[in-house]
Design a protein around this motif. Sequence first.
Motif, PDB file in Angstrom:
ATOM      1  N   GLN A 160       0.855  -1.199   0.000  1.00 18.41           N
ATOM      2  CA  GLN A 160       0.000   0.000   0.000  1.00 18.41           C
ATOM      3  C   GLN A 160       0.889   1.247   0.000  1.00 18.41           C
ATOM      4  O   GLN A 160       2.072   1.175   0.330  1.00 18.41           O
ATOM      5  CB  GLN A 160      -0.884   0.029   1.263  1.00 18.41           C
ATOM      6  CG  GLN A 160      -1.676  -1.250   1.510  1.00 18.41           C
ATOM      7  CD  GLN A 160      -2.674  -1.524   0.399  1.00 18.41           C
ATOM      8  OE1 GLN A 160      -3.306  -0.607  -0.128  1.00 18.41           O
ATOM      9  NE2 GLN A 160      -2.806  -2.799   0.013  1.00 18.41           N
ATOM     10  N   ARG A 161       0.283   2.372  -0.306  1.00 18.14           N
ATOM     11  CA  ARG A 161       1.012   3.647  -0.249  1.00 18.14           C
ATOM     12  C   ARG A 161       1.456   3.892   1.196  1.00 18.14           C
ATOM     13  O   ARG A 161       0.656   3.773   2.116  1.00 18.14           O
ATOM     14  CB  ARG A 161       0.089   4.773  -0.744  1.00 18.14           C
ATOM     15  CG  ARG A 161       0.670   6.167  -0.652  1.00 18.14           C
ATOM     16  CD  ARG A 161       1.652   6.422  -1.768  1.00 18.14           C
ATOM     17  NE  ARG A 161       2.545   7.516  -1.419  1.00 18.14           N
ATOM     18  CZ  ARG A 161       2.981   8.425  -2.289  1.00 18.14           C
ATOM     19  NH1 ARG A 161       2.627   8.376  -3.544  1.00 18.14           N
ATOM     20  NH2 ARG A 161       3.794   9.365  -1.906  1.00 18.14           N
ATOM     21  N   THR A 162       2.737   4.194   1.399  1.00 18.50           N
ATOM     22  CA  THR A 162       3.231   4.469   2.748  1.00 18.50           C
ATOM     23  C   THR A 162       3.580   5.945   2.869  1.00 18.50           C
ATOM     24  O   THR A 162       3.924   6.587   1.876  1.00 18.50           O
ATOM     25  CB  THR A 162       4.487   3.622   3.059  1.00 18.50           C
ATOM     26  OG1 THR A 162       5.491   3.881   2.070  1.00 18.50           O
ATOM     27  CG2 THR A 162       4.167   2.130   3.037  1.00 18.50           C
ATOM     28  N   THR A 163       3.474   6.463   4.092  1.00 18.02           N
ATOM     29  CA  THR A 163       3.731   7.903   4.277  1.00 18.02           C
ATOM     30  C   THR A 163       5.224   8.183   4.377  1.00 18.02           C
ATOM     31  O   THR A 163       5.684   9.272   4.092  1.00 18.02           O
ATOM     32  CB  THR A 163       3.035   8.431   5.550  1.00 18.02           C
ATOM     33  OG1 THR A 163       3.391   7.561   6.636  1.00 18.02           O
ATOM     34  CG2 THR A 163       1.523   8.443   5.388  1.00 18.02           C
ATOM     35  N   GLU A 164       5.997   7.158   4.794  1.00 18.58           N
ATOM     36  CA  GLU A 164       7.433   7.355   4.919  1.00 18.58           C
ATOM     37  C   GLU A 164       8.174   6.451   3.942  1.00 18.58           C
ATOM     38  O   GLU A 164       7.582   5.610   3.282  1.00 18.58           O
ATOM     39  CB  GLU A 164       7.873   7.064   6.360  1.00 18.58           C
ATOM     40  CG  GLU A 164       7.340   8.098   7.332  1.00 18.58           C
ATOM     41  CD  GLU A 164       7.786   7.846   8.757  1.00 18.58           C
ATOM     42  OE1 GLU A 164       8.421   6.807   9.006  1.00 18.58           O
ATOM     43  OE2 GLU A 164       7.482   8.690   9.607  1.00 18.58           O
ATOM     44  N   PHE A 217      10.029   3.694  -1.016  1.00 22.55           N
ATOM     45  CA  PHE A 217       9.492   2.606  -1.841  1.00 22.55           C
ATOM     46  C   PHE A 217       8.159   2.116  -1.304  1.00 22.55           C
ATOM     47  O   PHE A 217       7.994   1.908  -0.107  1.00 22.55           O
ATOM     48  CB  PHE A 217      10.477   1.423  -1.843  1.00 22.55           C
ATOM     49  CG  PHE A 217       9.937   0.179  -2.534  1.00 22.55           C
ATOM     50  CD1 PHE A 217      10.226  -0.063  -3.868  1.00 22.55           C
ATOM     51  CD2 PHE A 217       9.133  -0.732  -1.851  1.00 22.55           C
ATOM     52  CE1 PHE A 217       9.728  -1.205  -4.511  1.00 22.55           C
ATOM     53  CE2 PHE A 217       8.632  -1.873  -2.485  1.00 22.55           C
ATOM     54  CZ  PHE A 217       8.925  -2.101  -3.813  1.00 22.55           C
ATOM     55  N   ASP A 218       7.211   1.929  -2.188  1.00 22.90           N
ATOM     56  CA  ASP A 218       6.013   1.123  -1.936  1.00 22.90           C
ATOM     57  C   ASP A 218       5.445   0.740  -3.306  1.00 22.90           C
ATOM     58  O   ASP A 218       5.882   1.264  -4.335  1.00 22.90           O
ATOM     59  CB  ASP A 218       4.975   1.852  -1.064  1.00 22.90           C
ATOM     60  CG  ASP A 218       4.578   3.210  -1.607  1.00 22.90           C
ATOM     61  OD1 ASP A 218       4.283   3.304  -2.817  1.00 22.90           O
ATOM     62  OD2 ASP A 218       4.575   4.188  -0.839  1.00 22.90           O
ATOM     63  N   TYR A 219       4.503  -0.179  -3.304  1.00 20.48           N
ATOM     64  CA  TYR A 219       3.994  -0.714  -4.567  1.00 20.48           C
ATOM     65  C   TYR A 219       3.375   0.367  -5.471  1.00 20.48           C
ATOM     66  O   TYR A 219       3.732   0.450  -6.653  1.00 20.48           O
ATOM     67  CB  TYR A 219       2.988  -1.831  -4.284  1.00 20.48           C
ATOM     68  CG  TYR A 219       2.446  -2.487  -5.539  1.00 20.48           C
ATOM     69  CD1 TYR A 219       3.198  -3.438  -6.225  1.00 20.48           C
ATOM     70  CD2 TYR A 219       1.195  -2.143  -6.036  1.00 20.48           C
ATOM     71  CE1 TYR A 219       2.711  -4.035  -7.379  1.00 20.48           C
ATOM     72  CE2 TYR A 219       0.699  -2.732  -7.185  1.00 20.48           C
ATOM     73  CZ  TYR A 219       1.462  -3.676  -7.859  1.00 20.48           C
ATOM     74  OH  TYR A 219       0.979  -4.257  -9.003  1.00 20.48           O
ATOM     75  N   PRO A 220       2.461   1.205  -4.945  1.00 19.10           N
ATOM     76  CA  PRO A 220       1.860   2.215  -5.845  1.00 19.10           C
ATOM     77  C   PRO A 220       2.895   3.152  -6.476  1.00 19.10           C
ATOM     78  O   PRO A 220       2.811   3.467  -7.663  1.00 19.10           O
ATOM     79  CB  PRO A 220       0.902   2.989  -4.921  1.00 19.10           C
ATOM     80  CG  PRO A 220       0.576   2.036  -3.822  1.00 19.10           C
ATOM     81  CD  PRO A 220       1.837   1.234  -3.604  1.00 19.10           C
ATOM     82  N   GLY A 248       7.392   2.751 -12.913  1.00 24.49           N
ATOM     83  CA  GLY A 248       7.772   1.709 -13.865  1.00 24.49           C
ATOM     84  C   GLY A 248       8.787   0.722 -13.314  1.00 24.49           C
ATOM     85  O   GLY A 248       9.279  -0.144 -14.039  1.00 24.49           O
ATOM     86  N   LEU A 249       9.093   0.825 -12.016  1.00 25.63           N
ATOM     87  CA  LEU A 249      10.079  -0.083 -11.415  1.00 25.63           C
ATOM     88  C   LEU A 249       9.485  -1.481 -11.302  1.00 25.63           C
ATOM     89  O   LEU A 249       8.413  -1.654 -10.747  1.00 25.63           O
ATOM     90  CB  LEU A 249      10.470   0.429 -10.021  1.00 25.63           C
ATOM     91  CG  LEU A 249      11.417  -0.449  -9.208  1.00 25.63           C
ATOM     92  CD1 LEU A 249      12.784  -0.550  -9.874  1.00 25.63           C
ATOM     93  CD2 LEU A 249      11.570   0.105  -7.787  1.00 25.63           C
ATOM     94  N   ASN A 250      10.193  -2.486 -11.820  1.00 23.78           N
ATOM     95  CA  ASN A 250       9.635  -3.835 -11.693  1.00 23.78           C
ATOM     96  C   ASN A 250      10.610  -4.888 -11.200  1.00 23.78           C
ATOM     97  O   ASN A 250      10.240  -6.029 -11.036  1.00 23.78           O
ATOM     98  CB  ASN A 250       8.996  -4.302 -13.014  1.00 23.78           C
ATOM     99  CG  ASN A 250       9.711  -3.731 -14.209  1.00 23.78           C
ATOM    100  OD1 ASN A 250      10.920  -3.883 -14.335  1.00 23.78           O
ATOM    101  ND2 ASN A 250       8.985  -3.016 -15.066  1.00 23.78           N
ATOM    102  N   SER A 253       8.925   6.555  -7.638  1.00 23.58           N
ATOM    103  CA  SER A 253       7.986   7.004  -8.679  1.00 23.58           C
ATOM    104  C   SER A 253       8.675   7.877  -9.726  1.00 23.58           C
ATOM    105  O   SER A 253       8.062   8.262 -10.723  1.00 23.58           O
ATOM    106  CB  SER A 253       6.835   7.791  -8.045  1.00 23.58           C
ATOM    107  OG  SER A 253       7.311   9.044  -7.560  1.00 23.58           O
ATOM    108  N   THR A 254       9.972   8.181  -9.516  1.00 25.66           N
ATOM    109  CA  THR A 254      10.608   9.236 -10.330  1.00 25.66           C
ATOM    110  C   THR A 254      11.515   8.737 -11.464  1.00 25.66           C
ATOM    111  O   THR A 254      12.174   9.543 -12.117  1.00 25.66           O
ATOM    112  CB  THR A 254      11.438  10.187  -9.424  1.00 25.66           C
ATOM    113  OG1 THR A 254      12.433   9.413  -8.730  1.00 25.66           O
ATOM    114  CG2 THR A 254      10.557  10.903  -8.420  1.00 25.66           C
ATOM    115  N   TYR A 255      11.539   7.412 -11.724  1.00 24.74           N
ATOM    116  CA  TYR A 255      12.364   6.935 -12.858  1.00 24.74           C
ATOM    117  C   TYR A 255      11.995   7.609 -14.185  1.00 24.74           C
ATOM    118  O   TYR A 255      12.890   7.841 -15.011  1.00 24.74           O
ATOM    119  CB  TYR A 255      12.288   5.411 -13.003  1.00 24.74           C
ATOM    120  CG  TYR A 255      12.805   4.660 -11.794  1.00 24.74           C
ATOM    121  CD1 TYR A 255      14.174   4.435 -11.609  1.00 24.74           C
ATOM    122  CD2 TYR A 255      11.926   4.197 -10.829  1.00 24.74           C
ATOM    123  CE1 TYR A 255      14.632   3.761 -10.496  1.00 24.74           C
ATOM    124  CE2 TYR A 255      12.383   3.529  -9.704  1.00 24.74           C
ATOM    125  CZ  TYR A 255      13.735   3.314  -9.533  1.00 24.74           C
ATOM    126  OH  TYR A 255      14.186   2.655  -8.419  1.00 24.74           O
TER     127      TYR A 255
END
Length: 384
Positions: A45-49, A52-55, A61-63, A343-345
Amino acid sequence: MSSHASENPVTVSPKARDLARTSIIIDGHVDVPYRIYDNWVDVSQRTTEGDFDYPRAIAGGLNAPFMSIYVPASLDGSDASTLRAHHLIDHVEAIVGRSPDKFAIATSPAEVTAQFKKGLLSLPLGMENGAPIQGDLQNLQAFYDRGIRYITLTHSKSNLISDSSYDENRQWGGLSAFGKDVIKEMNRLGIMVDVSHVSDDAFYDTIKESRAPVIASHSSLRKFTPGFERNMDDSMLKALAKNGGVIMINFGSTFVDPVARKWSDERSSKLKEVETKYGENSNEAAEFKRDYRKHTPFPYANLDHVIEHIDYAVNLIGINHVGLGSDYDGVGDSLPINLKDVSTYPNLIQGLMDKGYSDSDIKKILGDNLLRVWMHVERLAQND
């Protein structure tokens, strides 16, 4: 180039986003396991700290981020070191076990590719610090069996395998005799040898000993940070390329920007003065650590600094020997502007496009180069 860049967002083209979405992006070093070791958070889930997290990974595009099984040097030479490594692997297995619709462990390039096609985020495992092997090659086999596919030979202290770039104690003058045996066994099993953190002498010993190409999973270039041995100089880069290996560029500001590096060195030297005067665990030392940034703001690097390292390495040793090893969740609050999390790639891809890099060359940097090395390491092991 200004080191005090403003937070101007990058304008990312649809093409750059598309490249991020359709490429296999492998990051050589993400410190999620250590981040969640004492304080579990659900990274599906989206984490506040954290970085890295899945969303956020999906957005970037990181896989295939290598999960860093990082064991601190403070545990070196103890059973606790080996146990900690196994516990951290347990944590990665728990991430996958709780969200098998999102994550899967990857133990081979074929699995990374197959899981990419299925829309799963692969979590290959790399061990940072070879100390958990504890002088016993059976432990190395055990870690291979649990999925470890690269090992950073040492971390901040010289260990049973290798001297460290961060440690003045050079007890082996490079690799130890046991370290040479470890490399032979890693080649035989199919574990990539990672030279990030090792001393210069240990690097050259490793290049000599390894029959397989080696990687630097999260290192940048000493050209831009003179005197910082943790980064690699031009001669080392050339030796790495000749060996067929890959340098995966670390994003941390103090790795890529001389101004941030100087800030960090000055802070360390002032902290040492305080600790010498009052003691390492003193209130004064704690206060210094807490307040230093308030009085001396940190000079963040920016995306351009990271692009500059990539571009310099490509021009020096060729497009086939450069990759990405961000050190997300491992370098604290020192990440560059416009590269703050996974999220920034696309920002990075846009930067490479703006430099004139072709799609196929960008894909090499994003993941194809590391996949090539990994397949080579596998092939050699299978032929043994």
